[in-house]
Each structure stands twice: as structure tokens, then as C-alpha cells.
Design an enzyme around this catalytic site. Structure first.
Site, PDB file in Angstrom:
ATOM      1  N   GLU A 183       0.836  -1.214   0.000  1.00 16.90           N
ATOM      2  CA  GLU A 183       0.000   0.000   0.000  1.00 16.90           C
ATOM      3  C   GLU A 183       0.866   1.258   0.000  1.00 16.90           C
ATOM      4  O   GLU A 183       2.012   1.239   0.447  1.00 16.90           O
ATOM      5  CB  GLU A 183      -0.894   0.023   1.251  1.00 16.90           C
ATOM      6  CG  GLU A 183      -2.306  -0.487   1.024  1.00 16.90           C
ATOM      7  CD  GLU A 183      -3.166   0.481   0.199  1.00 16.90           C
ATOM      8  OE1 GLU A 183      -2.620   1.337  -0.531  1.00 16.90           O
ATOM      9  OE2 GLU A 183      -4.393   0.362   0.289  1.00 16.90           O
ATOM     10  N   ASP A 184       0.288   2.321  -0.474  1.00 16.23           N
ATOM     11  CA  ASP A 184       0.966   3.611  -0.398  1.00 16.23           C
ATOM     12  C   ASP A 184       0.743   4.253   0.968  1.00 16.23           C
ATOM     13  O   ASP A 184       1.652   4.809   1.558  1.00 16.23           O
ATOM     14  CB  ASP A 184       0.515   4.551  -1.522  1.00 16.23           C
ATOM     15  CG  ASP A 184      -1.001   4.658  -1.622  1.00 16.23           C
ATOM     16  OD1 ASP A 184      -1.707   3.770  -1.108  1.00 16.23           O
ATOM     17  OD2 ASP A 184      -1.489   5.631  -2.223  1.00 16.23           O
ATOM     18  N   PHE A 196      -2.899  16.237   4.504  1.00 22.64           N
ATOM     19  CA  PHE A 196      -3.210  15.680   3.185  1.00 22.64           C
ATOM     20  C   PHE A 196      -1.939  15.633   2.354  1.00 22.64           C
ATOM     21  O   PHE A 196      -1.338  16.664   2.075  1.00 22.64           O
ATOM     22  CB  PHE A 196      -4.287  16.501   2.479  1.00 22.64           C
ATOM     23  CG  PHE A 196      -4.900  15.754   1.334  1.00 22.64           C
ATOM     24  CD1 PHE A 196      -5.975  14.903   1.554  1.00 22.64           C
ATOM     25  CD2 PHE A 196      -4.381  15.855   0.063  1.00 22.64           C
ATOM     26  CE1 PHE A 196      -6.521  14.166   0.506  1.00 22.64           C
ATOM     27  CE2 PHE A 196      -4.921  15.122  -0.991  1.00 22.64           C
ATOM     28  CZ  PHE A 196      -5.993  14.282  -0.765  1.00 22.64           C
ATOM     29  N   ARG A 241      -0.167  12.220  -8.826  1.00 24.55           N
ATOM     30  CA  ARG A 241       0.348  10.858  -8.638  1.00 24.55           C
ATOM     31  C   ARG A 241       1.755  10.722  -9.209  1.00 24.55           C
ATOM     32  O   ARG A 241       2.563   9.940  -8.723  1.00 24.55           O
ATOM     33  CB  ARG A 241      -0.554   9.829  -9.335  1.00 24.55           C
ATOM     34  CG  ARG A 241      -1.914   9.640  -8.701  1.00 24.55           C
ATOM     35  CD  ARG A 241      -2.559   8.380  -9.260  1.00 24.55           C
ATOM     36  NE  ARG A 241      -4.001   8.337  -9.058  1.00 24.55           N
ATOM     37  CZ  ARG A 241      -4.611   7.891  -7.968  1.00 24.55           C
ATOM     38  NH1 ARG A 241      -3.899   7.477  -6.939  1.00 24.55           N
ATOM     39  NH2 ARG A 241      -5.929   7.881  -7.879  1.00 24.55           N
TER      40      ARG A 241
HETATM   41  C1  PRP Z   1      -5.949   5.249  -0.430  1.00 26.11           C
HETATM   42  C2  PRP Z   1      -4.824   4.283  -0.123  1.00 26.11           C
HETATM   43  C3  PRP Z   1      -5.517   3.211   0.650  1.00 26.11           C
HETATM   44  C4  PRP Z   1      -6.621   3.953   1.362  1.00 26.11           C
HETATM   45  C5  PRP Z   1      -6.197   4.199   2.769  1.00 26.11           C
HETATM   46  O1  PRP Z   1      -6.575   4.831  -1.596  1.00 26.11           O
HETATM   47  O2  PRP Z   1      -4.226   3.792  -1.287  1.00 26.11           O
HETATM   48  O3  PRP Z   1      -6.036   2.217  -0.179  1.00 26.11           O
HETATM   49  O4  PRP Z   1      -6.811   5.188   0.687  1.00 26.11           O
HETATM   50  O5  PRP Z   1      -7.184   4.906   3.471  1.00 26.11           O
HETATM   51  P1  PRP Z   1      -7.823   4.402   4.835  1.00 26.11           P
HETATM   52  O6  PRP Z   1      -6.736   3.859   5.691  1.00 26.11           O
HETATM   53  O7  PRP Z   1      -8.423   5.650   5.424  1.00 26.11           O
HETATM   54  O8  PRP Z   1      -8.865   3.395   4.501  1.00 26.11           O
HETATM   55  P2  PRP Z   1      -7.697   5.672  -2.334  1.00 26.11           P
HETATM   56  O9  PRP Z   1      -9.031   5.152  -1.920  1.00 26.11           O
HETATM   57  O10 PRP Z   1      -7.424   7.133  -2.180  1.00 26.11           O
HETATM   58  O11 PRP Z   1      -7.548   5.235  -3.839  1.00 26.11           O
HETATM   59  P3  PRP Z   1      -6.297   5.370  -4.845  1.00 26.11           P
HETATM   60  O12 PRP Z   1      -5.255   4.417  -4.345  1.00 26.11           O
HETATM   61  O13 PRP Z   1      -6.856   4.962  -6.157  1.00 26.11           O
HETATM   62  O14 PRP Z   1      -5.842   6.810  -4.817  1.00 26.11           O
END
Ligand code: PRP
Length: 185
Positions: free
Chosen positions: A105-106, A158, A171
Site C-alpha cells: 500500500e501507499d 493531506f 500521482r
Molecule cells: C488510499 C490508499 C488506501 C486507502 C487508505 O486509496 O491507497 O487504499 O486510501 O485509506 P484508509 O486507511 O483511510 O482506509 P484511495 O481510496 O485514495 O484510492 P487510490 O489508491 O486509487 O488513490
């Protein structure tokens, strides 16, 4: 895209991590992962879209064979905070039975997405499911998520860049920085 391309627009408040710092930390994480998974097969599961850059650089830092697969799940609306709503937009192609799975995960923000994802993948009969995330926001966590590999803990701001977006932009920024409030307010 480098920082100077968005600096003129004053979009970034502060650079948190340069590309070099990110890559150095990913190499350290890769060394730990190599040691922990020695003698075991390893399936990296990337969570689209944000984890694309982390996956690309973490996977290439690993001096061993790995498989990669991808899931797309929605957890955010178009705003800047988590909704907690999770649904599968694209599922894995791989059968997880008996596999050692490492979710890549990022960012872990509230933890809602990951706690849901871990439970979902564990229900598919894998040998193990662990998490590697480049970023974690300890102050934002709403769920207790057991994360084995964390790149950096960051403040509850953010952040964009290196896969992380605001309204699908930033991105492709090489560094990770905090977004100036005027951009999203
Ligand atoms: C981000 C990130 C995780 C999630 C984390 O994805 O990549 O999947 O949010 O958030 P949380 O811990 O509050 O659940 P996002 O839904 O923004 O989609 P993306 O990766 O396509 O930008």
C-alpha cells in the site's frame, strides 16, 4: 514530474520525502522482507491506484522472485477524508490458497480499507497475509491494523505524490509533500 513543476503554483506546502529518501527506505524494507520470506514463495498484492509506484520500486528492490497481482477497491469519495465504504472494483487473478501474501500500500490513513482487505484476503485460504505500507498516519487510525512493514509515520495532513493523488492529480510527482489547503478547500 519534479517538485519545481508544481512549486510555481504553490500547490505543495512542504516536501515530506524526496525521491531518494523514499527509495532508500524501500530498499531497507525490501531487505527485511527478503529475510522474513526466505525459502517461501511470495505474492505481492498491490492496491490500485496509489500503490503503483511503491509496488514498482519495492518489487525491483527485492533480489528474489516475486509474483505481483492487483486489486482495485474504492475507499474514498472524491474528497480528502475516508468514507469507510469499501467495494471491489477489480479482484485478484490469483488463487490465494496456501500463498504467502504481502499487501503493498501507499498509505494507511484511517485503516478502514486495510482492515477490510486483510479480512477479505484471509477468507481465501492463504498461508499468510501481511501488510507493507510506505506511509502511515498514526493520528488518523480508527481501526487497529497490524502492519508488518511501515516506511514512514507521518502527521495527519493531506499528502500527495509518488502515487498519492488529489482529484487524480499529483500521482506522478516524484517526491511526497503536503498539499496546500487552498488547493482542496
Ligand atoms: C488510499 C490508499 C488506501 C486507502 C487508505 O486509496 O491507497 O487504499 O486510501 O485509506 P484508509 O486507511 O483511510 O482506509 P484511495 O481510496 O485514495 O484510492 P487510490 O489508491 O486509487 O488513490
Amino acid at each position: 514530474m519534479d517538485r519545481q513543476h508544481v512549486e510555481s503554483e504553490l500547490d505543495l506546502e512542504q516536501t515530506l520525502f524526496t525521491e531518494d529518501e523514499i527509495l532508500a527506505r524501500l530498499r531497507e524494507m525490501a531487505a527485511q522482507i527478503e529475510a522474513d520470506y526466505e525459502g517461501k514463495d511470495l505474492l505481492l498484492v498491490g492496491v490500485l491506484k496509489g500503490a503503483v509506484m511503491v509496488m514498482a520500486d519495492l518489487a525491483r528492490s527485492l533480489d528474489r522472485h516475486v509474483e505481483m497481482d492487483w486489486m482495485a477497491i474504492s475507499s474514498y469519495g472524491s474528497g480528502t477524508t475516508s468514507s469507510g465504504v469499501v467495494r471491489i472494483l477489480k479482484d485478484l487473478d490469483t488463487d490465494l490458497t496456501g500463498r504467502h501474501v504481502l499487501i503493498v500500500e501507499d498509505i494507511i490513513d484511517t485503516g478502514l480499507t486495510l482492515s477490510w482487505l486483510v479480512a477479505n484476503l484471509r477468507s481465501r485460504g492463504p498461508a499468510s497475509v501481511e501488510i507493507a505500507t510506505l506511509l502511515r498516519k498514526p493520528e488518523a487510525l480508527q481501526m487497529d491494523v497490524d502492519v508488518t512493514y511501515v516506511g514512514f509515520d507521518i502527521p495527519n495532513a493531506f499528502v500527495v505524490g509518488y502515487g498519492l493523488d488529489y482529484a487524480e492529480q499529483y500521482r506522478n510527482l516524484r517526491c511526497i509533500g503536503t498539499l496546500a489547503p487552498h488547493v482542496y478547500s
